[in-house]
Every structure is written in structure tokens, then in C-alpha cells.
Design an enzyme around this catalytic site. Structure first.
Site, mmCIF file in Angstrom:
data_model
loop_
_atom_site.group_PDB
_atom_site.id
_atom_site.type_symbol
_atom_site.label_atom_id
_atom_site.label_comp_id
_atom_site.label_asym_id
_atom_site.label_seq_id
_atom_site.Cartn_x
_atom_site.Cartn_y
_atom_site.Cartn_z
ATOM 1 N N GLU A 59 0.882 -1.180 0.000
ATOM 2 C CA GLU A 59 0.000 0.000 0.000
ATOM 3 C C GLU A 59 0.906 1.212 0.000
ATOM 4 O OE1 GLU A 59 -3.087 0.049 -0.363
ATOM 5 O OE2 GLU A 59 -3.891 -1.850 0.349
ATOM 6 N N CYS A 99 -2.586 9.149 2.344
ATOM 7 C CA CYS A 99 -2.198 8.569 1.056
ATOM 8 C C CYS A 99 -3.234 8.935 0.008
ATOM 9 C CB CYS A 99 -2.063 7.059 1.178
ATOM 10 S SG CYS A 99 -3.476 6.290 1.960
HETATM 11 P P1 NAD Z 1 7.889 5.493 4.833
HETATM 12 O O1 NAD Z 1 7.991 4.759 3.557
HETATM 13 O O2 NAD Z 1 8.960 6.444 5.193
HETATM 14 O O3 NAD Z 1 7.794 4.439 6.054
HETATM 15 C C1 NAD Z 1 6.756 3.497 6.132
HETATM 16 C C2 NAD Z 1 7.193 2.317 6.963
HETATM 17 O O4 NAD Z 1 8.173 1.570 6.235
HETATM 18 C C3 NAD Z 1 7.852 2.687 8.293
HETATM 19 O O5 NAD Z 1 7.443 1.760 9.271
HETATM 20 C C4 NAD Z 1 9.346 2.548 7.980
HETATM 21 O O6 NAD Z 1 10.129 2.295 9.112
HETATM 22 C C5 NAD Z 1 9.328 1.356 7.044
HETATM 23 N N1 NAD Z 1 10.459 1.271 6.110
HETATM 24 C C6 NAD Z 1 11.044 2.279 5.436
HETATM 25 N N2 NAD Z 1 12.010 1.795 4.622
HETATM 26 C C7 NAD Z 1 12.012 0.447 4.784
HETATM 27 C C8 NAD Z 1 12.784 -0.616 4.228
HETATM 28 N N3 NAD Z 1 13.741 -0.385 3.335
HETATM 29 N N4 NAD Z 1 12.512 -1.878 4.621
HETATM 30 C C9 NAD Z 1 11.549 -2.139 5.523
HETATM 31 N N5 NAD Z 1 10.802 -1.159 6.102
HETATM 32 C C10 NAD Z 1 11.022 0.114 5.737
HETATM 33 O O7 NAD Z 1 6.452 6.228 4.820
HETATM 34 P P2 NAD Z 1 5.828 7.280 5.854
HETATM 35 O O8 NAD Z 1 6.522 8.591 5.700
HETATM 36 O O9 NAD Z 1 5.727 6.679 7.214
HETATM 37 O O10 NAD Z 1 4.318 7.394 5.308
HETATM 38 C C11 NAD Z 1 3.946 8.201 4.241
HETATM 39 C C12 NAD Z 1 3.873 7.424 2.947
HETATM 40 O O11 NAD Z 1 3.033 6.277 3.110
HETATM 41 C C13 NAD Z 1 3.240 8.215 1.820
HETATM 42 O O12 NAD Z 1 3.922 7.935 0.630
HETATM 43 C C14 NAD Z 1 1.814 7.684 1.766
HETATM 44 O O13 NAD Z 1 1.174 7.861 0.524
HETATM 45 C C15 NAD Z 1 2.042 6.241 2.094
HETATM 46 N N6 NAD Z 1 0.831 5.594 2.602
HETATM 47 C C16 NAD Z 1 0.151 4.750 1.783
HETATM 48 C C17 NAD Z 1 -1.032 4.171 2.222
HETATM 49 C C18 NAD Z 1 -1.839 3.269 1.328
HETATM 50 O O14 NAD Z 1 -2.709 2.585 1.834
HETATM 51 N N7 NAD Z 1 -1.584 3.224 0.026
HETATM 52 C C19 NAD Z 1 -1.506 4.421 3.515
HETATM 53 C C20 NAD Z 1 -0.768 5.272 4.334
HETATM 54 C C21 NAD Z 1 0.400 5.854 3.864
#
Ligand code: NAD
Length: 509
Positions: free
Chosen positions: A264, A298
Site C-alpha cells: 500500500e 495517502c
Molecule cells: P515510509 O515509507 O517512510 O515508512 C513506512 C514504513 O516503512 C515505516 O514503518 C518505515 O520504518 C518502514 N520502512 C522504510 N524503509 C524500509 C525498508 N527499506 N525496509 C523495511 N521497512 C522500511 O512512509 P511514511 O513517511 O511513514 O508514510 C507516508 C507514505 O506512506 C506516503 O507515501 C503515503 O502515501 C504512504 N501511505 C500509503 C497508504 C496506502 O494505503 N496506500 C496508507 C498510508 C500511507
């Protein structure tokens, strides 16, 4: 920076967090090297233990061991845990919502809405526990019965983002548990207290219903902790919510070990506004979708594609509405826009505005920082930019309240412009013309996972499958038949005859 509103101090917020945690039965954790920061003031609420590799390994081992037993519990009985979790959430909605506001900066009404979404998905999952239907298929062979059965999959690893710190966990966990899976959760490092509270409630629900609380494991930390889940072959399904950047690194690693992924990822959501649109309704929907949650959903609305004949009147309405938006303490009555999560988000928004202006975009309103609680917190007025073309910056997701407005004359070209981004999460059309509405929902209309008519891009209900296409990752969570991602399918052929006819009429020997 402009205007200072009254705001609680970090010390006040720390006490509020301690009270909320206490009410939720999760007292302040042992201090550690993971800070729980509040975007309201930028101060630190507490510090928590950062899970080291051995703690993560132990959590996966425990979840894997408990799974062996949990998968044999009948699904309607497994639902007892989720039913109890839903009850506890009703009882503790205000305290959990407080933590969401404290850590993610959401205004009170939206934070309570997020907890309501958890309650809703618990109800959904309880009903689902009696509807994990397989099919009976007509066999081509006499005396044979052909059917499909669905079985628990294993340990589900849940990696979640900061902006929906509790709902996304609940979408995954409530469904995974009734499907017979156990869960290891790595929440965003930005919202560790909220995660601790959810974990405590779920384990309490398990104990009170007579099940092993080990069905749920919590590991806390950053990308390194997430990567350990990504690479561990015992994680049968990795459900990861976050940026497209994160998904791009996670997906190939899980694929390399033939694990399953449910992604997601980011969105860049647009709405088309046609000449027949109800402008009053459109304005309200656009403001909620673009400025709500300070543009940090998102599904936030980021691109508005308006017919040139109505752009003037719509922009006037938007300008009036935007000027009335109160920015400030997300706990305060009347505030509709809370803080950005951190300085990086603020800088990202400023950089995007600069790039858009360099592309001859015109800043119609907003964009400036508001001094609510000093230098360590980042409040900003939601911005609207008029663009002459859908330039590179418009095609990127900037996770802030920034709305790009473009005009169109030809409806087909509007749909083309709508789809000309790499993301494919949510979309809307505002029209009272049925042909346009249906065309938007048709196979050659919106290419997104969510396509709405006369409502905004954000604020989905849990009953539908949630997710998006293209760079959004293709995953589906929450309602409808999303549960199938959390189970494995077996095709069963039973021969109840005394003959041994082979499929395709093959005669062997
Ligand atoms: P992010 O990608 O920085 O982090 C999300 C999660 O992934 C965190 O728990 C982080 O620690 C983990 N993470 C990051 N890099 C990783 C890796 N290489 N391996 C494993 N885990 C890793 O995102 P954010 O800033 O927390 O959230 C915002 C983003 O999330 C926006 O792009 C938003 O659109 C998206 N989002 C999407 C949905 C959806 O349902 N499509 C819902 C909520 C947020």
C-alpha cells in the site's frame, strides 16, 4: 512565520500521553533509544526500547510457534479475540485517539475517526469469520468432487506508516487473525506509543478470551527492523504500507525468497470537475480531501483538473474556504489543520512550491509557515497552486497540503491527464452528467484502485477493498474479498467412486 496561538507545552503533552497510556493499560515503557516525538511541539514524550535483531528474531519465532496451534482454532472462535478488541476500542476510543493526535498530529475529530475505522473493521472481521467461503466446482470426472478450501497462511508481517498509525494495523490484524494467521507488527518509528497501546489492547483481548497473547508480536524501530521482517522466510505475507520508495526496496527482496507481499504505497490523487458539477458540494469535498489531515493522507487530493469555464468560480470558492481554515493545536476546538509530521515534510513542501513556481505555476494561497509552538514544530497554511501544465513536480507525491489546479477543455484529455502519473490510488469526478460519471468509472476511465463520483478522494469506508494500482503497489486491504491475501488456497479433488478416470480423458496403461 505568523500568529502564535495558545498551545500546550511538551510537559503538558507528556502528561497527557502518560494518562492516555495508563487508561489503555500500557504504562510508560522502559526508557530506550527510540524517541516518541510529538509534532505538536516537536518535543519528546518518552523513549522506548529499540528492538535489536535478537528481539526481532524472538518475536518472529514466537509468532511462528503460536501459529501452529492458532491455525487449528475454528475461525468463528478465533473471532472472539477480534470481537473483544472491538469492544475494548469502543471503551478506550478517546484515549487511543489522544495518542494518535499526540504522535501523528491529527486533529481530534480525525483521530477519533481513525479509531472508529478500527472498530468498524473488527465488526467486519467478526462477520467474515463465518464467511471464509471456498467453492465447489463441477468435476469433469464421474464420482469425483472438486472444491477449493482456504487455510491460514502463517505469520503476517505488518509494516505501517506514520499517517494512519492505528487503522492500517487494524485492517491487517483483524483480518489476519480471523484468517488464522499470527502477526508481527513493525509500526512507524514515528508513532511507537500508539503502537504500544494497540499491542496492549490486543494481547488483553486474547487473554480475556482464553487465547495465547503470542498471536500478536510488536517490534519497534526503523527501516532496519523492517528489513529483518522483509528478509525472514518465516514471514509468509509481508503487508507494507508507506512510500513508493520503501515499496521499491521491499518488493524485490520478498520476491527473492518467494514470499508474498501486499503493498500500500504512495498516491497522487486527482479529481476532475466538469461544467455540470455542484460547486458548493465540490468545494467542501475538495477542501476536506486536500487540506484535511494537513494533506498527509495517502488519499489526499493533490491534483484538481477543472473545466476552464468553471475554474474561476471554483477557485474563488476555494480561496474563501482556504482562508477560513484554522491552523494550530490539533487538540483545540475549531482547528482543522494540525502540524506536519516533521521539518523534512515542511522542507519538501517548500521545495515543491519553488519547483512549481519555476514551472510558471502561480501560488494562489497558503504555503507559509505558521508559528504555533516554536521552531521545533512545523505548521503550514494549506496551499493552492495554479499550473499551466502537469509538470514533473505535479506528477510526484509531496506529502503535504499542496493542491495543484489545472484546466481542461476536452473531457477525454482530462481523463488522459488524470491517468498520466505513476501512482494509481484514489480518484474522483465531480459532475451531474451521468455519461461523464459512468465514463470515469469505465475501463477506459480512471485507472486507480478507488474511483469516486461526487465525493472526495479521501475517507474510504472499510467495507470496500482498499488499495491502488501502478506505483501504489497493487495491494488490497480491509473489506470485500481482501481476506484472500491472508490465506492460502488448496484445490481438493475427492474420488468417491471405485474407478480411476484421469483428467483430460487420458488413458494410461
Ligand atoms: P515510509 O515509507 O517512510 O515508512 C513506512 C514504513 O516503512 C515505516 O514503518 C518505515 O520504518 C518502514 N520502512 C522504510 N524503509 C524500509 C525498508 N527499506 N525496509 C523495511 N521497512 C522500511 O512512509 P511514511 O513517511 O511513514 O508514510 C507516508 C507514505 O506512506 C506516503 O507515501 C503515503 O502515501 C504512504 N501511505 C500509503 C497508504 C496506502 O494505503 N496506500 C496508507 C498510508 C500511507
Amino acid at each position: 512565520m505568523t500568529s502564535t496561538l495558545g498551545i500546550p507545552t511538551t510537559a503538558d503533552l507528556r502528561s497527557r500521553a502518560a494518562r492516555a497510556l495508563h487508561a489503555l493499560g500500557a504504562d510508560l515503557p522502559e526508557p530506550g533509544k527510540l524517541p516518541a516525538r510529538t509534532p505538536i511541539t516537536g518535543g519528546t514524550l518518552a523513549t522506548l526500547q529499540y528492538s535489536d535483531p535478537s528481539a526481532v528474531d524472538a518475536a518472529i519465532t514466537a509468532a511462528d510457534n503460536v501459529f501452529r496451534e492458532w491455525r487449528t482454532v475454528p475461525a468463528p472462535r478465533r473471532a472472539a479475540v477480534v470481537r473483544r478488541l472491538g469492544e475494548l476500542l469502543v471503551e478506550h476510543q478517546a484515549a487511543l485517539a489522544d495518542l494518535v493526535t499526540l504522535e501523528a498530529g491529527k486533529i481530534g475529530a480525525e483521530a477519533r475517526g481513525e479509531v472508529q475505522e478500527m472498530i468498524d473493521v473488527c465488526e467486519f472481521a467478526v462477520g467474515l469469520s463465518r464467511q471464509l467461503y471456498g467453492r465447489t466446482i463441477a468435476s469433469e470426472r464421474p464420482g469425483h468432487r472438486l472444491s477449493e478450501t482456504w487455510h491460514p497462511l502463517g505469520v503476517v508481517g505488518v509494516i505501517s506508516a506514520f499517517n494512519f498509525p492505528v487503522a492500517v494495523w487494524a485492517w491487517n490484524t483483524a483480518i489476519a487473525l480471523v484468517c488464522g494467521d499470527t502477526v508481527v507488527w513493525k509500526p512507524s518509528e514515528t508513532t511507537p506509543l500508539t503502537a504500544l497501546a494497540c499491542h496492549t489492547l490486543l494481547r488483553r483481548a486474547a487473554v480475556e478470551t482464553g487465547f495465547d497473547p503470542g498471536i500478536h508480536q510488536l517490534v519497534q524501530g526503523g527501516a532496519d527492523v523492517g528489513r529483518q521482517l522483509v528478509d525472514d522466510h518465516r514471514i509468509a505475507l509481508l503487508s507494507a504500507t508507506g512510500s513508493t520508495r520503501m515499496g521499491r526496496t521491499v518488493a524485490p527482496r520478498v520476491a527473492a525468497r518467494f514470499g508474498r507481499c501486499l503493498l500500500e504505497l504512495g498516491g497522487n490523487n486527482a479529481a476532475i470537475v466538469t461544467p455540470s458539477a455542484d460547486l458548493e458540494l465540490t468545494t467542501r469535498a475538495v477542501v476536506f480531501s486536500a487540506a484535511g489531515t494537513a494533506g498527509q493522507r495517502c488519499t489526499s487530493l493533490r491534483r484538481l483538473i477543472v473545466h476552464a469555464d468553471i475554474a474561476g468560480p471554483l477557485l474563488e470558492r476555494l480561496d474563501r474556504a482556504y482562508r477560513q481554515l484554522r491552523v494550530g493545536d490539533p487538540f483545540a476546538d475549531g482547528v482543522l489543520v494540525g502540524p506536519l509530521i516533521n521539518g523534512q515534510a515542511y522542507q519538501g513542501m517548500q521545495a515543491a512550491i519553488e519547483r512549481a513556481r519555476a514551472d510558471y505555476g502561480e501560488l494562489l494561497c497558503g504555503g507559509e509557515r505558521v508559528d504555533v509552538a516554536g521552531d521545533e514544530s512545523y505548521y503550514v497554511r494549506p496551499a493552492v497552486l495554479r499550473m499551466h501544465a502537469q509538470t514533473e513536480v505535479v506528477r510526484e507525491e509531496t506529502f503535504a497540503p499542496l493542491l495543484y489546479v489545472m484546466t481542461y477543455r476536452d473531457f477525454d484529455l482530462a481523463i488522459e491527464m488524470h491517468n498520466a502519473v505513476s501512482q494509481g490510488l484514489s480518484s474522483s469526478i465531480f459532475t451531474t452528467d451521468q455519461r461523464e460519471a459512468e465514463r470515469f468509472l469505465a475501463p477506459d476511465g480512471s485507472d486507480c484502485g478507488i474511483a469516486n463520483v461526487n465525493i472526495g478522494t479521501s475517507g474510504a469506508e472499510i467495507g470496500g477493498a482498499f488499495g491502488g494500482e501502478k506505483d501504489t503497489g497493487g495491494g488490497r486491504e480491509s473489506g470485500s474479498d481482501s481476506w484472500k491475501a491472508y490465506m492460502r488456497r488448496a484445490t481438493n479433488t475427492v474420488n468417491y467412486s471405485s474407478e480411476l478416470p484421469l483428467a483430460q480423458g487420458i488413458v494410461f496403461g
